[in-house]
Design a protein around this motif. Structure first.
Motif, PDB file in Angstrom:
ATOM      1  N   PRO A  65       1.078  -1.294   0.048  1.00 50.26           N
ATOM      2  CA  PRO A  65      -0.042   0.033   0.141  1.00 50.26           C
ATOM      3  C   PRO A  65       0.804   1.154  -0.206  1.00 50.26           C
ATOM      4  O   PRO A  65       1.985   1.335   0.757  1.00 50.26           O
ATOM      5  CB  PRO A  65      -0.784  -0.157   1.146  1.00 50.26           C
ATOM      6  N   ALA A  66       0.534   2.054  -0.840  1.00 47.80           N
ATOM      7  CA  ALA A  66       1.183   3.712  -1.060  1.00 47.80           C
ATOM      8  C   ALA A  66       0.058   4.545  -1.251  1.00 47.80           C
ATOM      9  O   ALA A  66      -0.599   4.275  -2.102  1.00 47.80           O
ATOM     10  CB  ALA A  66       2.376   3.524  -1.826  1.00 47.80           C
ATOM     11  N   VAL A  80      -7.615  10.970   1.012  1.00 48.17           N
ATOM     12  CA  VAL A  80      -6.495   9.953   0.390  1.00 48.17           C
ATOM     13  C   VAL A  80      -6.903  10.809  -1.126  1.00 48.17           C
ATOM     14  O   VAL A  80      -7.940  10.942  -1.445  1.00 48.17           O
ATOM     15  CB  VAL A  80      -6.846   8.732   0.036  1.00 48.17           C
ATOM     16  N   ILE A  81      -5.641  11.500  -1.646  1.00 47.70           N
ATOM     17  CA  ILE A  81      -5.712  12.109  -2.943  1.00 47.70           C
ATOM     18  C   ILE A  81      -5.012  11.319  -3.914  1.00 47.70           C
ATOM     19  O   ILE A  81      -5.462  11.581  -4.820  1.00 47.70           O
ATOM     20  CB  ILE A  81      -5.151  13.543  -2.946  1.00 47.70           C
ATOM     21  N   GLU A 105     -14.955   4.329  -5.647  1.00 50.57           N
ATOM     22  CA  GLU A 105     -13.213   3.881  -5.541  1.00 50.57           C
ATOM     23  C   GLU A 105     -12.709   5.029  -4.610  1.00 50.57           C
ATOM     24  O   GLU A 105     -12.067   4.474  -3.513  1.00 50.57           O
ATOM     25  CB  GLU A 105     -12.604   4.385  -6.687  1.00 50.57           C
ATOM     26  N   LYS A 106     -13.150   6.282  -4.359  1.00 51.46           N
ATOM     27  CA  LYS A 106     -12.651   7.416  -3.526  1.00 51.46           C
ATOM     28  C   LYS A 106     -13.082   7.111  -2.198  1.00 51.46           C
ATOM     29  O   LYS A 106     -12.130   7.163  -1.064  1.00 51.46           O
ATOM     30  CB  LYS A 106     -13.229   8.812  -3.875  1.00 51.46           C
ATOM     31  N   MET A 111     -11.348   4.541   3.257  1.00 57.30           N
ATOM     32  CA  MET A 111     -11.885   3.302   4.311  1.00 57.30           C
ATOM     33  C   MET A 111     -10.547   2.528   4.503  1.00 57.30           C
ATOM     34  O   MET A 111     -10.557   2.104   5.624  1.00 57.30           O
ATOM     35  CB  MET A 111     -13.085   2.665   3.933  1.00 57.30           C
ATOM     36  N   PHE A 112      -9.918   2.286   3.458  1.00 57.96           N
ATOM     37  CA  PHE A 112      -8.906   1.549   3.393  1.00 57.96           C
ATOM     38  C   PHE A 112      -7.849   2.101   4.545  1.00 57.96           C
ATOM     39  O   PHE A 112      -7.380   1.490   5.392  1.00 57.96           O
ATOM     40  CB  PHE A 112      -8.183   1.141   2.334  1.00 57.96           C
ATOM     41  N   LEU A 113      -7.700   3.556   4.361  1.00 51.67           N
ATOM     42  CA  LEU A 113      -6.945   4.159   5.089  1.00 51.67           C
ATOM     43  C   LEU A 113      -7.077   4.231   6.817  1.00 51.67           C
ATOM     44  O   LEU A 113      -6.375   3.940   7.443  1.00 51.67           O
ATOM     45  CB  LEU A 113      -6.635   5.640   4.704  1.00 51.67           C
TER      46      LEU A 113
END
Length: 131
Positions: A65-66, A80-81, A105-106, A111-113
């Motif tokens: 992840p990045a 997240v941008i 997707e945004k 949510m992943f972050l």
């Protein structure tokens, strides 16, 4: 999505002791097997841009992840941008699309972050180094 961005901001404030110093980098380890870096790439009065990436020499780059996250201090939100070098996200996408992005997707990457930060806080990351 606003609630997720507010939660991410609160978690970043717990992870980063100093989030207003440009070119500051922290490396963390969780359970001796997961390492990640949080690097402040841009700091301004009301915003901070942070690069978050997993460090693991045994994993291919495309599986790590990045993401680039912008912290909005006045609104107390983190968004997240960019994720996995895909560039900026639109609020939503028509489906199907050329890049095969999900409709939301945004929201999914934010949510992943949130889940990743929750995991890191739960497992008490320790700072390996400050660069």
């Amino acid at each position: 999505m606003q609630a997720v961005c507010e939660l991410n901001y609160a978690h970043f404030m717990r992870v980063l002791p100093d989030c207003d110093t440009e070119d500051l980098s922290y490396e963390f380890t969780v359970k001796d097997s997961l390492q990640y870096r949080v690097k402040i790439t841009e700091a301004a009065r009301y915003t901070t841009t942070v690069q978050v990436e997993q460090l693991n020499s045994h994993t291919p780059a495309y599986l790590k992840p990045a993401m680039t996250v912008r912290l909005y201090h006045d609104a107390r939100m983190a968004e997240v941008i960019s994720s996995q070098n895909t560039g900026a996200f639109a609020p939503s996408y028509q489906y199907p699309n050329n890049k095969m992005r999900q409709r939301n997707e945004k929201q999914m990457v934010n949510m992943f972050l949130a889940e990743w930060l929750e995991f890191c806080l739960k497992h008490r990351p320790t700072v390996i180094s400050e660069a």
